[in-house]
Scaffold this active site. Structure first.
Site: not given
Ligand code: GCW
Length: 692
Positions: A408, A380, A308
């Site tokens: 989340e 995730d 990311e």
């Molecule tokens: O779950 C996703 C999230 C991001 C997060 C990423 C990660 C910290 O939406 O906000 O970043 O994973 O785990 O690195």
């Protein structure tokens, strides 16, 4: 010591039942506690606070064994006090893992003592909290013989807090509690947070976000906007970090840092962060040595690389092992280590297969000071995922499991979704890594450089967690890291009693809400048979991942006119083939694939009949509605507590339940309409609108 602007959570220390008072007082009114290490100050402070609250008086502290009383409490190292080493063989204690403790009722020279002893200072703190918990739970303490060893060596909270700007990525409880502008000045809140964590056995805290370079939202203040997490490696900030460390150290907790892989460029003025470059290696070595001069018990680094937008070894065509090892080597001779995240993915047909593809083939290549930290599932932190294939695929590597305490995807700070049963499911999952009977929890507990990390949940909100009921997730996380064999129901019971007291009606009602919450959350967010990732993904950090938007990422759910689900079998994307047998077979075959994961592994026709005779689409409709009904029932159960639970917490939770019901209905309707529009098969019970 308590600041009334925020909640005490499970450390309420309410007066014990009158009937038990005399028995507790008899054993706990006199205390002989070792002196010296900072942790021992925490032991005394907690005894004062806890016993004053629960028994009406703080204990009398002696500096030698009191001989005129019949009973006393003794807390110290195995060899430093006679009532300990004359009753308990020191070798028994020295043989225990760090952080363990023994609590034993012994007879010493005609007196009875309750002894707490441990191989290190932290163990004495954990043991003290254990004893106080027994009192808070109303359990007898007159004949104790407890030897408690943590199953996992590292039990860490990963804060996704953005330093300076004080926002929290995926945080739903207000601003970050960590105030970097004012550090090295400390706050009472740091102490109280450390107490909460230590009371459930946590021993590590990473105070900054793994995203060290990306602000999660704009700020009007340029001075703040310019500063970011990667700068915490600067000397001035390391000194601030030592101040935080000095608070947490008292409670047996080590401080870590999330670092940016390009730090040698950003901070060190080098032109590269290539792990093979000798100057880069030297830079990391010097930085780590500098940290240990300032923070002698520093825990280590956490790294999000090549993920990311964060820099990483792929920028230099190096593998993740090569990337991690340059940091690992810098920790040789120091106590800490590197936690290297496996959360790596890119544009790809199936994201689920990627972490395995990046890591499995480099098993055995990681430095002994590196732990690979794997999210529980391959996507995730979804409402329910299969367990990541990597846990069974890297026998030569130290592995850590990353769980998400913050919600989340499970209703954020509003829906009181209890994660403990979800974590139990992940930890109990049999990887077959070493033949049948190798659950994830055993894989993790096997070696010292391993453990469990949880993405943090607390913020400045008076409730700490955004919803009082969500405190249960922080509590449960710590308890499970210490002992993954604990049953969900027992953790719940402990938490409810310490948080809301012993009224049977309250205990039953709150427990029922928590136990129903996860299945409800799965049902209205996904339809309950393996779909996931159907949430809104806008630019607004605060609203992101909360609302329903099943059309946004079609590749995650594989919805077409003829059917739904993603073929991740060995014939499909191949994700199922990454497991060991017989797991691959179980998931590959639509007949043996567990119903709750069916559409994760298989693309099925909308009218495909499941075992109970219902079609796929009808099952989705039914489950979405069942989820809403469950939330309505949870709200009604909570409402039955009006006037019984204190007004402040009652109203706070009740308001969130109104929002929760609204949101569950919205998810249900949005998903059902979407399924209908794709399938053109109406709901047999007429609940889903069939015309525009
Ligand atoms: O779950 C996703 C999230 C991001 C997060 C990423 C990660 C910290 O939406 O906000 O970043 O994973 O785990 O690195």
């Amino acid at each position: 010591m308590f600041d009334t602007t925020y909640d005490d959570c499970w450390l309420q220390y309410e007066p014990v039942d009158d009937a038990d008072l005399a028995a507790y007082r008899e054993r706990l009114s006199h205390a002989y506690v070792s002196e010296g290490a900072p942790e021992l100050g925490a032991v005394r402070a907690e005894l004062q606070l806890g016993l004053e609250g629960m028994l009406g008086d703080e204990p009398h502290f002696w500096q030698h064994p009191p001989r005129s009383v019949e009973n006393f409490l003794v807390i110290g190292h195995p060899e430093e006090m006679r009532p300990i080493h004359q009753t308990i063989d020191p070798d028994e204690v020295w043989a225990l893992e760090d952080d363990s403790y023994v609590i034993r009722t012994v007879e010493w020279e005609g007196q009875e003592c309750t002894v707490i002893t441990a191989p290190n200072d932290a163990g004495l703190v954990y043991g003290t909290f254990d004893l106080l918990r027994r009192v808070a739970l109303g359990e007898p303490i007159d004949d104790l013989d407890i030897v408690s060893e943590p199953a996992n060596n590292s039990r860490i909270i990963n804060h996704w807090d953005n330093p300076f700007r004080r926002s929290v990525e995926r945080g739903y409880a207000g601003q970050s509690i960590f105030d970097w502008e004012r550090l090295p000045d400390t706050r009472q809140r740091y102490f109280d947070y450390a107490r909460l964590l230590s009371s459930v056995g946590i021993n590590g805290v990473v105070p900054n976000n793994v995203n060290t370079g990306i602000p999660d939202r704009p700020t009007a203040n340029d001075a703040v906007a310019e500063r970011a997490g990667w700068q915490l490696l600067e000397r001035e900030n390391l000194e601030k970090l030592e101040s935080l460390a000095s608070v947490f150290r008292r409670y047996g907790i080590q401080i870590y840092l999330s670092v940016n892989y390009a730090a040698p460029i950003r901070l060190g003025d080098l032109e590269t962060a290539d792990p093979h470059d000798p100057e880069v290696q030297q830079w990391w070595q010097d930085k780590v040595d500098e940290i240990y001069e300032i923070i002698p018990d520093f825990g280590g680094f956490l790294v999000k690389a090549d993920s990311e937008g964060q820099p990483g070894p792929y920028d230099y065509d190096r593998s993740h092992a090569e990337g991690a090892n340059v940091l690992g080597e810098a920790f040789e001779g120091h106590s800490g280590r590197v936690w290297w995240r496996a959360f790596v993915y890119s544009e790809h047909d199936d994201r689920a297969v990627q972490a395995y593809e990046a890591f499995e083939h480099i098993d055995g290549e990681f430095h002994e000071k590196v732990t690979v930290q794997i999210k529980n599932g391959p996507i995730d932190f979804q409402q329910r995922e299969p367990v990541s294939t990597l846990f069974g695929a890297m026998p030569e590597t130290d592995l850590g499991c990353e769980l998400q305490i913050t919600g989340e995807y499970t209703g954020q700070g509003v829906h009181p979704t209890y994660h403990v049963p979800m974590w139990k499911e992940a930890l109990e999952f049999d990887t077959y890594a070493d033949g049948e009977g190798t659950p994830v929890k055993d894989v993790l507990a096997e070696r010292d450089g391993q453990g469990i990390a949880g993405v943090g949940i607390v913020g400045e909100d008076p409730s700490w967690t955004g919803n009082y009921l969500l405190q249960s997730n922080l509590y449960g996380f710590g308890r499970l890291c210490w002992n993954p064999d604990l049953e969900t129901e027992d953790i719940t019971d402990e938490w409810v009693r310490q948080t809301f007291g012993h009224d049977d009606g309250v205990v039953d009602a709150v427990s029922e809400i928590l136990h129903d919450s996860w299945q409800a959350c799965i049902d209205y967010h996904t339809g309950g048979i393996g779909l996931m990732h159907m949430m809104y993904n806008g630019e607004e950090a605060l609203e992101n991942h909360y609302d329903p938007a099943p059309w946004e990422w079609p590749e995650y759910i594989g919805a077409t006119e003829d059917g739904i689900g993603v073929d991740r079998t060995s014939e499909g994307s191949g994700y199922a083939a990454q497991y060991r047998d017989p797991i691959t077979e179980r998931y590959d075959d639509v007949e043996s694939c567990p119903k709750e994961l069916l559409l994760f592994f298989h693309h099925l026709e909308w009218d495909h009949e499941l075992e109970d005779g219902r079609t796929v689409v009808q099952t989705l409709y039914d489950n979405c509605h069942a989820g809403v009904n469950a939330v309505r029932e949870m709200r009604a159960t909570w409402e039955s507590l009006e006037g019984i639970v204190d007004d402040r917490r009652y109203r706070h939770v009740a308001q969130r339940f109104d929002e929760h019901v609204f949101q569950a209905e919205r998810w249900c309707e949005t998903l059902c309409v979407y399924f209908y529009e794709k399938s053109e098969i109406p709901d047999a019970h007429g609940r889903v609108p069939t015309s525009e």
